[in-house]
Design an enzyme around this catalytic site. Structure first.
Site, PDB file in Angstrom:
ATOM      1  CD  GLN A  78      -8.837  23.060  74.457  1.00  0.00           C
ATOM      2  OE1 GLN A  78      -8.378  22.910  73.330  1.00  0.00           O
ATOM      3  NE2 GLN A  78      -8.592  22.190  75.437  1.00  0.00           N
ATOM      4  CB  ALA A  95     -11.338  19.677  66.078  1.00  0.00           C
ATOM      5  CG  HIS A  96      -8.524  21.117  70.091  1.00  0.00           C
ATOM      6  ND1 HIS A  96      -8.449  21.002  71.460  1.00  0.00           N
ATOM      7  CD2 HIS A  96      -8.713  19.863  69.624  1.00  0.00           C
ATOM      8  CE1 HIS A  96      -8.579  19.744  71.785  1.00  0.00           C
ATOM      9  NE2 HIS A  96      -8.735  19.042  70.710  1.00  0.00           N
ATOM     10  CG  ASN A  97      -4.114  22.380  68.778  1.00  0.00           C
ATOM     11  OD1 ASN A  97      -4.776  22.056  69.759  1.00  0.00           O
ATOM     12  ND2 ASN A  97      -3.295  23.409  68.789  1.00  0.00           N
TER      13      ASN A  97
END
Lengths: 341, 341, 341
Positions: free
Chosen positions: B199, B240-242
């Site tokens: 990531q 969560a991511h993004n």
């Protein structure tokens, strides 16, 4: 004076790598300039001219046409979709190539940055009787309790607790705030209240497991809680005592697995799903997000159970009716019988 | 020997402030004694004679009549509801006045108590390359990793982790146990198991954001995860991511937002609700507790989806029927057709 | 080279205790050799010849016949089910006996191991104004803030935060990562965004409470959040501000209780259930896992509400129909009226 987060400076890492070095390390057929300097991995739509990106599926073919990326990773089947002048890495599995590229990228950065970082952070607390492999990395304020074991190349990020006698195998990543080996939730009932059942088991975590931030894996009551190799757990996941999770199963964030449940290999569990205690779930079972597994599942497949979202006013009407559903079925049956006469 | 928690001593702060000083700082029209000494902020029903309280809505008019509070904050419209001898602060928005009074109160206490406290706790670990504004407060056992940024007047309570390159803007509050910038949950599938996608993004958090205890905001895969200004997240929330969360959106505890979801401005999300990945939610959308957002929502409004609770025996009957609901609809259709003939 | 977690070495504690010493400490009638050396507590099916186990219910009678355990704890009623040569401890409540045996066992181990361990770990941070009973145990990287109180024989495992003015009574266990006394989620709305309501209350936790890893109990807005004696909370549980939990109530993992909810005594709440704010739940109420309590419950009983899981294809058909359920009821009514004519 107020500013949006999207306007905050991005702390971008300034690096660049020669394209030929990437292909040398990761394979694939290079079409175009091997001296090209790649400065970032990006998505098709966001890429700048010095970026590398990937096409994982034909559904993004349109973005491939308009991307500004310097280099695109794609499969032989999609090669014809690229502009003729586009620099390419052609490989059978572009998404897997992208995953490996991120790993290579990160390892190059780490080689530059981490040389002076100690493997065990000076603020970590490791009990003298714990066994920590010299190649393991232990971050700030981690706690490794009595007789715990941390295997080779495993990495405890900041503020991870590993309880006594727990065994962490090789190449395991435990993110910040993870708690391995807290007591399982076990009590016997007594007229005076709950009587604690001391949790005498431990936790065993096999190779290549990754566990997300603030997740918990409780120690077993008598036997151990066991997580097999390659399992990936997201953040805020709860694994209760004596659960067994089979190889390469992945669980998204906020999942809860209750005590003594046995989950098979190669399963996926969507976010916030719940598996009740003492159940067995077969290999290759896929549970949708927010679903509640209340019975053992013996057949591979895709299982779901949550109330579909709707405008609140509709939901209210349907929810009220739902509480009469059984009665409605009887009315339908009565109608059928009346009509048959 | 056993005692109840409600009988445990309350560690009350002993202070008192002159009423005129409060009105001087916060405004409003004072009706009654400016030398009155206020010793506590309380609710109408719990207040003692030296307490200040507020009436936020006419529905509490009865409690206003019987309150023992020394001072009541209320609106001009409700003034006639108070006893004639009641000391009052009259202001257009009593609830907002109460909020500001708690802030003023706390700041007075802090001025008395915190002068000798260091802004950066000596036990915190801050990487030498991180940038921490001199006005920021960093609590015990916090971790600020390489090249992270902590803005002016931000406050990391105890045991907060901020990962490398993450940017925390001004006046952000991160409660104990928060993890900013753990790896997003990203893996590519391979016959041998899951291959980690490193990531490479970070997290950017704008001004005046507050994030509750043990909540997690993951770093982005390639781009950053972004939380805009004024967002308020409760405890045990997973971002969560993004994900991108728009300005002034508030989420109650235990909410999970999956990867790349884009939530609008001025939304509210009830406790334990789930937003699935890659969805868009418009501005001014309100999601009820425990609801699962499975499709993008483009229209402002109030959305709900959870199974209504019932006595277990009723639930069981309805749940069994629910698994035949589609079949029941066909039976109803068949009945309608039979009747039409 | 890969190995499964179930093949990893178990860090078993090597000990053995004389059977007569167990019976001397815990009571029960011993049938068989008092000099027998017990080396482990185990389950009927997993036991080795040097293990002690228990029969809690006649449904395991078959396992009793085939167990290899050296000693079995059982009730007088089940004594006839055992093999004639089996060494037994006969007692009225075998499961409770087992619970007490685990406690005795653990205390024997601790007596051997912990003598040299300091009660307050040198890495813990305790504010000079906090009151910590000399018999309390405080683990690594715990934080006890200003004017907090930790009672006799309480135990904060690693990385626990107890906020200012919070009161922890006697014999309370707080597992790793617990956060007591973070700010409740309180904001007033203003055209410019959310205005923080400082949380001026604290948390009071009575005797014999146990709270699982990474759970959170927020401080009250004005009054305190209160957890009565004997309450047991599992991991990742969220207790919002001003909640009151009655004596001996137990909540499984991932439960969320919203602000100002009042939960009675002797309740149980299943994993991932949600209780909305400002509700009252009577004593002796049992909420199933994953259920959402949306109205006060005044009658003891068992309450449930979640969508039953199904194969995804079936779920989809039923979920679509569910969104038309209200309309379907009207169709059934229309059919009934048509038939009556």
């Amino acid at each position: 004076m107020a500013h949006l987060a999207c306007q905050l400076p991005q702390n971008k890492v300034r690096v660049s790598f020669r394209l030929a070095d990437i292909v040398h390390a990761l394979g694939g057929s290079l079409v175009g300039g091997e001296d090209f300097q790649v400065s970032r991995i990006s998505s098709l739509s966001q890429a700048s001219p010095s970026d590398i990106t990937f096409l994982s599926s034909a559904q993004y073919a349109k973005e491939l046409q308009s991307t500004k990326a310097g280099v695109v990773i794609l499969s032989p089947a999609h090669r014809a979709l690229a502009r003729p002048d586009q620099t390419l890495i052609v490989t059978d599995q572009p998404y897997l190539y992208y995953a490996r590229l991120t790993q290579w990228w990160q390892s190059q950065l780490n080689a530059q940055l981490n040389e002076s970082e100690p493997r065990v952070h000076p603020t970590a607390f490791i009990h003298p009787s714990a066994k920590v492999d010299p190649s393991a990395r232990i971050g700030p304020f981690c706690v490794v309790e009595r007789e715990a074991t941390i295997g080779a190349h495993s990495w405890l990020k900041s503020r991870v607790s590993v309880g006594e006698r727990c065994v962490i195998s090789e190449r395991v990543i435990l993110h910040s705030g993870v708690v391995i080996g807290a007591d399982g939730f076990g009590f016997a009932k007594d007229p005076q209240g709950w009587v604690k059942i001391e949790q005498l088991g431990a936790v065993r975590i096999a190779q290549d497991v990754e566990i997300g931030a603030n997740s918990c894996v409780d120690r077993g009551a008598l036997e151990d809680t066991v997580i097999e190799q390659g399992v990936k757990l997201d953040n805020l996941v709860q694994i209760a005592h004596n659960v067994h999770i089979g190889e390469h199963t992945a669980m998204a964030a906020c999942v809860g697995v209750a005590g003594s449940a046995k989950i098979g290999k190669h399963c996926t569990v969507g976010g916030a799903a719940v598996v009740l205690g003492h159940l067995s779930v077969a290999d290759h079972v896929h549970i949708s997000a927010a679903s509640v597994v209340t019975k053992s599942i013996s057949k591979p497949g895709h299982y779901t159970g949550f109330f579909p979202i709707d405008e609140n006013a509709n939901w209210e009407k349907n929810a009220v009716t739902l509480k009469q559903l059984h009665r409605m079925r009887e009315r339908v049956r009565a109608l059928e019988q009346a009509l048959q006469k």
